[in-house]
Design an enzyme around this catalytic site. Structure first.
Site, PDB file in Angstrom:
ATOM      1  N   LEU A   1      11.982  -4.453 -13.210  1.00  0.00           N
ATOM      2  CA  LEU A   1      10.859  -3.098 -12.934  1.00  0.00           C
ATOM      3  C   LEU A   1       9.934  -3.900 -12.101  1.00  0.00           C
ATOM      4  O   LEU A   1       9.668  -4.962 -12.318  1.00  0.00           O
ATOM      5  CB  LEU A   1      10.402  -2.937 -14.193  1.00  0.00           C
ATOM      6  CG  LEU A   1      10.871  -2.037 -15.017  1.00  0.00           C
ATOM      7  CD1 LEU A   1      10.164  -1.754 -16.959  1.00  0.00           C
ATOM      8  CD2 LEU A   1      10.723  -0.914 -14.904  1.00  0.00           C
ATOM      9  N   ASP A   2       9.413  -2.589 -10.979  1.00  0.00           N
ATOM     10  CA  ASP A   2       8.086  -3.218 -10.036  1.00  0.00           C
ATOM     11  C   ASP A   2       7.035  -3.158 -10.988  1.00  0.00           C
ATOM     12  O   ASP A   2       6.921  -3.162 -11.965  1.00  0.00           O
ATOM     13  CB  ASP A   2       8.453  -1.740  -9.193  1.00  0.00           C
ATOM     14  CG  ASP A   2       9.330  -0.973  -7.936  1.00  0.00           C
ATOM     15  OD1 ASP A   2       9.948  -2.437  -7.666  1.00  0.00           O
ATOM     16  OD2 ASP A   2       9.219  -0.572  -8.069  1.00  0.00           O
ATOM     17  N   PRO A   3       6.873  -4.708 -10.031  1.00  0.00           N
ATOM     18  CA  PRO A   3       5.099  -5.360 -10.821  1.00  0.00           C
ATOM     19  C   PRO A   3       4.619  -3.173 -11.601  1.00  0.00           C
ATOM     20  O   PRO A   3       3.613  -3.826 -12.327  1.00  0.00           O
ATOM     21  CB  PRO A   3       4.267  -5.614  -9.593  1.00  0.00           C
ATOM     22  CG  PRO A   3       5.123  -6.147  -8.709  1.00  0.00           C
ATOM     23  CD  PRO A   3       6.543  -4.817  -9.122  1.00  0.00           C
TER      24      PRO A   3
END
Length: 301
Positions: free
Chosen positions: A46-48
């Protein structure tokens, strides 16, 4: 002689409801420390700034990561219309703007083109490798990349909310390797106004649901205590999409030694990938052939 990795021989899955502002790798490292586990990995980055379910595997469960990674995943995300960014999300620099705002009907009419088997170009700022380097590293250096389109299965994509003229909230169910940021970018292009992801949440991933996930605050509070172990889920959950083939004690022994083992019943067809169980525990994953499982991965313990 190699160094022995410190930590406990503990195996299973942990579901985290990831908050914004932390990377998937940082979550895994925190979980490995909190459980004092020798080995840990996650099933799908997951992106930050994204939130939602991040399934973390410990110990022997890491051998089942590919099956969760390959499973369907669901996302709820908000697209900011009228603005294109260089990262295809709100963290990037706005590189184009438009006053055009499509109607709900126009958005609905554009969505079918993004369902089914589609080809998708990853974002410039992504972990895709280009000549051995990550695309985001090259993009940060100002390099304009021509990334190859990749196939993606989109099972569902629907408009669920229109908070205002500038924003639309969508829900998507897709297969492995999908970039929600690319969907937002390409939908904005199709609508003629541009767009980028403003908010993104993964609501479920394979057998794991964000609503059942631990918060990072809970992980911190329960770290290194028996109470945290109570949240460990069986590694067998990672095999939910494969046929289960019960085996005998003798078959289990043969499989543990890396040899083909006889299975008692089977819903699998010749050549299918499946997993063998003995007394409810996973013994091995492999290929089913004529009453036997030929192992490719064997579980220890």
């Amino acid at each position: 002689m190699g160094r022995r990795r410190k930590g406990r021989d503990i195996s299973g899955w942990v579901v985290i409801d990831k908050p914004a502002g932390i990377s998937s790798t940082a979550v895994v490292n925190k979980l490995r420390w909190a459980f004092d586990a020798k080995k840990a990995g996650h099933a799908g980055t997951l992106d930050p700034e994204a939130t939602g379910v991040l399934a973390v595997a410990l110990g022997e469960a890491t051998k089942t990561v590919p099956y969760v990674t390959d499973a369907l995943k669901a996302y709820r995300f908000t697209v900011r219309l009228g603005q294109t960014t260089n990262t295809d999300d709100a963290e990037g620099e706005v590189i184009a703007e438009s006053d055009l705002r499509p109607s709900d009907a126009e958005i609905d009419a554009a969505l079918p083109a993004f369902r089914g088997h589609i080809m998708q170009v990853p974002p410039q700022f992504s972990a895709v490798k280009v000549d051995g380097e990550r695309a985001y590293a090259l993009a940060r250096g100002g390099e304009e990349l021509e990334l190859a389109a990749r196939p993606l299965w989109v099972e569902e994509l629907s408009l669920v909310e229109r908070p205002d003229a500038d924003h639309v909230t969508l829900e998507m169910v897709c297969g492995k390797g999908g970039y929600v940021r690319s969907i937002a970018r390409d939908l904005g292009q199709a609508l003629g106004c541009g767009g980028h992801v403003r908010e993104l949440r993964r609501t479920w991933s394979g057998p794991f649901d964000a609503e059942d996930g631990l918060s990072m605050d809970q992980v911190e509070e329960l770290a290194r205590t028996p109470a945290l172990d109570d949240h460990l889920l069986p590694l067998e959950l990672g095999l939910a999409d494969l046929p289960e083939l019960p085996t005998t004690a003798e078959g289990a022994t043969r499989l543990r030694n890396g040899n083909p083992g006889m299975v008692l019943t089977s819903d699998a067809e010749y050549g299918d990938e499946a997993w063998a169980s003995f007394e409810g525990r996973a013994i091995a994953v492999g290929t089913y052939r004529a009453g036997e499982l030929h192992p490719s991965r064997v579980f220890v313990g």
